[in-house]
Structures are given as structure tokens and as C-alpha cells.
Design a protein around this motif. Sequence first.
Motif, PDB file in Angstrom:
ATOM      1  N   VAL A  42      -9.903  -7.297   0.535  1.00 31.00           N
ATOM      2  CA  VAL A  42      -8.693  -6.468   0.627  1.00 31.00           C
ATOM      3  C   VAL A  42      -7.975  -6.432  -0.723  1.00 31.00           C
ATOM      4  O   VAL A  42      -7.498  -5.377  -1.166  1.00 31.00           O
ATOM      5  N   ALA A  43      -7.917  -7.582  -1.396  1.00 24.07           N
ATOM      6  CA  ALA A  43      -7.277  -7.631  -2.709  1.00 24.07           C
ATOM      7  C   ALA A  43      -8.052  -6.798  -3.734  1.00 24.07           C
ATOM      8  O   ALA A  43      -7.450  -6.100  -4.564  1.00 24.07           O
ATOM      9  N   VAL A  44      -9.386  -6.847  -3.683  1.00 23.49           N
ATOM     10  CA  VAL A  44     -10.203  -6.060  -4.610  1.00 23.49           C
ATOM     11  C   VAL A  44      -9.993  -4.567  -4.362  1.00 23.49           C
ATOM     12  O   VAL A  44      -9.910  -3.767  -5.311  1.00 23.49           O
ATOM     13  N   VAL A  45      -9.900  -4.168  -3.111  1.00 24.51           N
ATOM     14  CA  VAL A  45      -9.640  -2.761  -2.780  1.00 24.51           C
ATOM     15  C   VAL A  45      -8.297  -2.325  -3.353  1.00 24.51           C
ATOM     16  O   VAL A  45      -8.159  -1.228  -3.914  1.00 24.51           O
ATOM     17  N   ALA A  46      -7.284  -3.191  -3.223  1.00 25.88           N
ATOM     18  CA  ALA A  46      -5.966  -2.857  -3.763  1.00 25.88           C
ATOM     19  C   ALA A  46      -6.016  -2.727  -5.284  1.00 25.88           C
ATOM     20  O   ALA A  46      -5.375  -1.830  -5.861  1.00 25.88           O
ATOM     21  N   TRP A  47      -6.780  -3.590  -5.945  1.00 20.24           N
ATOM     22  CA  TRP A  47      -6.887  -3.493  -7.395  1.00 20.24           C
ATOM     23  C   TRP A  47      -7.625  -2.213  -7.793  1.00 20.24           C
ATOM     24  O   TRP A  47      -7.298  -1.593  -8.807  1.00 20.24           O
ATOM     25  N   GLY A  48      -8.589  -1.790  -7.004  1.00 22.50           N
ATOM     26  CA  GLY A  48      -9.251  -0.518  -7.256  1.00 22.50           C
ATOM     27  C   GLY A  48      -8.277   0.645  -7.155  1.00 22.50           C
ATOM     28  O   GLY A  48      -8.362   1.612  -7.929  1.00 22.50           O
ATOM     29  N   ALA A  49      -7.343   0.552  -6.200  1.00 21.15           N
ATOM     30  CA  ALA A  49      -6.316   1.589  -6.086  1.00 21.15           C
ATOM     31  C   ALA A  49      -5.411   1.590  -7.310  1.00 21.15           C
ATOM     32  O   ALA A  49      -4.948   2.651  -7.760  1.00 21.15           O
ATOM     33  N   TYR A  50      -5.167   0.414  -7.864  1.00 20.81           N
ATOM     34  CA  TYR A  50      -4.362   0.330  -9.089  1.00 20.81           C
ATOM     35  C   TYR A  50      -5.086   1.034 -10.242  1.00 20.81           C
ATOM     36  O   TYR A  50      -4.449   1.727 -11.053  1.00 20.81           O
ATOM     37  N   VAL A  51      -6.398   0.860 -10.306  1.00 18.03           N
ATOM     38  CA  VAL A  51      -7.182   1.545 -11.331  1.00 18.03           C
ATOM     39  C   VAL A  51      -7.011   3.051 -11.206  1.00 18.03           C
ATOM     40  O   VAL A  51      -6.795   3.766 -12.198  1.00 18.03           O
ATOM     41  N   ARG A  52      -7.100   3.565  -9.975  1.00 20.27           N
ATOM     42  CA  ARG A  52      -6.936   5.003  -9.756  1.00 20.27           C
ATOM     43  C   ARG A  52      -5.519   5.464 -10.064  1.00 20.27           C
ATOM     44  O   ARG A  52      -5.307   6.473 -10.739  1.00 20.27           O
ATOM     45  N   ALA A  53      -4.510   4.704  -9.599  1.00 23.64           N
ATOM     46  CA  ALA A  53      -3.117   5.129  -9.758  1.00 23.64           C
ATOM     47  C   ALA A  53      -2.670   5.131 -11.214  1.00 23.64           C
ATOM     48  O   ALA A  53      -1.781   5.910 -11.593  1.00 23.64           O
ATOM     49  N   THR A  54      -3.273   4.292 -12.038  1.00 25.26           N
ATOM     50  CA  THR A  54      -2.899   4.227 -13.456  1.00 25.26           C
ATOM     51  C   THR A  54      -3.810   5.070 -14.332  1.00 25.26           C
ATOM     52  O   THR A  54      -3.653   5.059 -15.564  1.00 25.26           O
TER      53      THR A  54
END
Length: 342
Positions: A42-54
Motif C-alpha cells: 500500500v505504501a509503494v502504491v502511494a509512492w507511485g502516486a506521488y511520482v505521477r502527481a509530481t
Amino acid sequence: MQGEMWDTPGVPLGLPRPPQLHPHRPMRRFARFAWGLLAYDVAVVAWGAYVRATGSGAGCGAHWPLCNGEVIPRSPRLETMVELSHRLTSGLALALTVVLLVWALRAYPRGHVVRRGAVVTTVLMMGEALIGAGLVLFQLVAHDESMKRALGVCLHLCNTFLLLGSTALTAWWASGGGRLRLRGQRAVAWTMALPLAAMFLVGISGTVTALGDTLFPPTSLAAGFAQDFTPGMHLFVRLRAIHPILAASTGAAIVLAGGLVRALRPSRAVRLLSRGAALLVVAQVAAGLLDVALLAPVWLQLVHLMLADCVWVTLVLTTASALGVVPEPAREDAGEPAAARP
């Protein structure tokens, strides 16, 4: 009791009976590892979303698994460091999933449901890596606005949901949960199938909406509403008006399904999990409304996504609890001779 003599078929008299592991006895260390892997995913998925959002998805260029053609990039930019860190954390998730698979194959007998869950989890984790690699290699990252990117991120979302669900079920079964049984439980199955399917739909719309917030950020709340209903605007923008409706409808379906399944299967686990899903849905909808009001700041996008993942996992576990045939626990005296039992 170990060392005593047993009259056991296949074991000569006078020899100690070999110790037997009850096939349904939870393996606590394995179960804890599986739950920990789920939390890490779940944490890795959230970090992937951070990659997309930035907009850091192109931080390593169109290279995979290398980063800008190098194993360790020299003088990396911030975007490169963000993308590279996501690759490293994702690689660790893949390695931990392989550990889960090897451990399950060694610890559980052939045909055991935990084995099957670990195999499916590993296949889905490999699929996750391949989809991520495809997005990078085909340059469907950063500021790409194509429909191919939309299809890619939707496929990524569906695979992620399946991966989290499979990991959760593996941990659930390793903790003593029973395998799923559909025969004779049509009402329960349909009650839970509808909100599960709706989660895929709202997840897809939310993924595309988040992509629109990244590519076409509104300057104000009024400007955002105007964009949503302006003819000719990009599909990513127009979905911003549809996603909240789908999310609210799905949330209501989850709450309603939880009440029905509690009536059909009034076990303690079903009560706790279904009520937990309802509470998470309320938090998720509230986070979504706040996300709209604050013009989708990155930190709130991550909170919104993690709540969605938690709703999904809790819903899957509610279904498993309602449809599961829970095995009888191993008796403490299961290995004692009849004469020694009270």
C-alpha cells in the motif's frame, strides 16, 4: 506427546509417532509477514502516486530497468531521484513477494489455499512491474495526455487492486481464515460482488481524474467547475464532474451491502470488517470533498488513494469472511492417544 508409543496405521509398534502439523493451524510468522507485505505494498502504491502527481515519471527517461542508461545515475535531478526511489521500493516489493511464494511453497502442503494465494500474488506482482515498465518505455508518463496513457494507468489500477486483494487473502488464509465457498451462498456472493465491481469502476474514474488534476490543474475552485462543463475540454477534465457521483454511489452501495451481509452472516469478523469498510468509506468521501475544495494538493491525493486501497482491502476481507468456510481449529489433544484423553 512426543516420545510415547503409538498404535498408528503405517507406524510399527514401539516407534514414536511422527509429529503432525494440523493443515489449518495458522502459521503466525508467515501470516505476520504476509500482513506486513500488504502494508508495504500500500505504501509503494502511494509512492507511485506521488511520482505521477509530481510529474516525475520521466525522471529516468525512456529507460527501464536502467535509469537514464545507468545503474546509478550521476548528478541526478530531483525528478530522477523520485522515480529511482520508486523503482527501488517496487523492486523490494517484488523481492518480498518472491520470499512469500518460496515460504508458502515450503511451509504448506500441495493444493493448500495459502500456496495458491501466494502464486497468484507473485504473478500479479510481476504484472505490476511489467505494466510500470511499459508506461516508462512507451513514454506514457510525465506530461503525456494520450488515451493510451489513460488505458495504461487504468490497467495499472486494476492490477493493483487485484494484487492488494490477493495479498490480503493470502494473509487472511494464513491467519486461519477459511477458503471461499460459493455453493449455497448466492445471496451473499451477489451482495458483495456488486460493491466490489463498483470499486473497480470508481477506482478507474478516480485514476483518470487524478491524472487530469496533474495535467490540467485548475487555478481556483470556480475555474475548475467551469472547466468540468466546458464543451471540448479533455476527457481527463470532464471526468472530474462524474467521479464524485460514482464515488458517492459506490460508498452508499458498500454501506448497504455491509448491512445486508451482517444480516446474512452475523459473525464477529463480518460485523467488524463490514463496519470498518463503512467507516473508511465515510473518511474516503470526506477526503475526496476536501481534495476538490483544496484543488487536489499532492499530500491529500496520497491520503485519498491510501483510503481507497484500505476500503478495497477491507471489502475483500469482508467478502472472504462471509464466504469462507472456517476450518475447525486444531485440538490441543489431537495428538494424544485415546486412553490419555479425559
